[in-house]
Motif scaffolding. Sequence first.
Motif, short mmCIF file in Angstrom:
data_model
loop_
_atom_site.label_atom_id
_atom_site.label_comp_id
_atom_site.label_asym_id
_atom_site.label_seq_id
_atom_site.Cartn_x
_atom_site.Cartn_y
_atom_site.Cartn_z
N CYS A 1 14.61 55.13 -8.10
CA CYS A 1 14.32 53.84 -7.49
C CYS A 1 13.24 53.17 -8.33
CB CYS A 1 13.85 54.05 -6.05
SG CYS A 1 15.00 55.07 -5.06
N LEU A 2 12.66 52.09 -7.86
CA LEU A 2 11.57 51.42 -8.59
C LEU A 2 10.24 52.10 -8.26
CD1 LEU A 2 12.38 47.62 -8.26
CD2 LEU A 2 12.63 49.08 -10.26
N GLY A 3 9.75 52.91 -9.16
CA GLY A 3 8.48 53.59 -8.97
C GLY A 3 8.57 54.90 -8.20
N PHE A 4 9.68 55.13 -7.55
CA PHE A 4 9.89 56.36 -6.78
C PHE A 4 11.17 57.04 -7.24
CE2 PHE A 4 7.49 53.79 -3.68
CZ PHE A 4 6.50 54.68 -3.33
N VAL B 1 10.66 45.67 -0.06
CA VAL B 1 10.65 47.10 0.20
C VAL B 1 12.02 47.69 -0.11
CG1 VAL B 1 10.39 48.89 1.97
CG2 VAL B 1 8.78 46.99 1.89
N LYS B 2 13.07 47.02 0.33
CA LYS B 2 14.44 47.50 0.06
C LYS B 2 14.72 47.53 -1.44
CE LYS B 2 15.44 48.45 4.16
NZ LYS B 2 15.11 49.82 4.49
N GLU B 3 14.17 46.57 -2.18
CA GLU B 3 14.36 46.53 -3.64
C GLU B 3 13.68 47.74 -4.29
OE1 GLU B 3 16.10 44.94 -7.03
OE2 GLU B 3 16.36 44.28 -4.96
N VAL B 4 12.48 48.09 -3.82
CA VAL B 4 11.77 49.26 -4.34
C VAL B 4 12.54 50.53 -4.02
CG1 VAL B 4 9.68 50.67 -4.04
CG2 VAL B 4 9.48 48.19 -4.33
N GLU B 5 13.13 50.59 -2.85
CA GLU B 5 13.83 51.80 -2.41
C GLU B 5 15.28 51.88 -2.88
OE1 GLU B 5 11.27 52.52 1.68
OE2 GLU B 5 13.25 51.60 1.82
N LYS B 6 15.76 50.82 -3.48
CA LYS B 6 17.15 50.77 -3.97
C LYS B 6 17.34 51.80 -5.08
CE LYS B 6 20.28 47.49 -6.19
NZ LYS B 6 20.36 46.11 -6.68
#
Length: 179
Positions: A104-107, A88-93
């Motif tokens: 971020c990743l996807g966001f 989750v932290k990787e996606v939000e990084k």
Amino acid sequence: FHRVGRDAAFGGQSLNDKNNVAECYKVGKIARSRGTLVKDRLIRAPGDTYILAQGSLLISPKDYAKLITIFVNDGMYGNIRVLSKEAVKEVEKEYMKDDKFRYCLGFKKSTNYVPGHDMYYHGGNAYGVYASVCYDEKQKSGVVVMTSGAWGTFDDNHFYTVCQKITQQCYADLIDKQK
């Protein structure tokens, strides 16, 4: 998707309830019929839809909201760990920034989508559908908007106007009033 009780797929043939798929409208006409959406797609892995800009995800707003709770709850859906906290932290990084967004990743992450909130945001459109999902990690809140047949205008931040206005109204009338 099925592990946490969602009926969603990247190919209509994989849906449990094909009758739950809606027609997609562009202003004044059908852009993609339910029959086409559930029949004409090959089942592809995410990222393999090279001929299409969108990911071809067929999902209801309710099931999409359930999916977003996984991010809001640090990878958990109820008592089920779906993603590690690290994932989750990787996606939000934040990987890149410009004057409007942090990518971020996807966001994207933005303070402009809903005033007073630092929101993770993702929008998309296909066949007359304009959709967005956003969540406020700190407040543990979020909104999913899916429209069909709306006008596809963008604001200066490249947000779909109809989605952003509905989201802002949800925060003003419902979410922020519960604080």
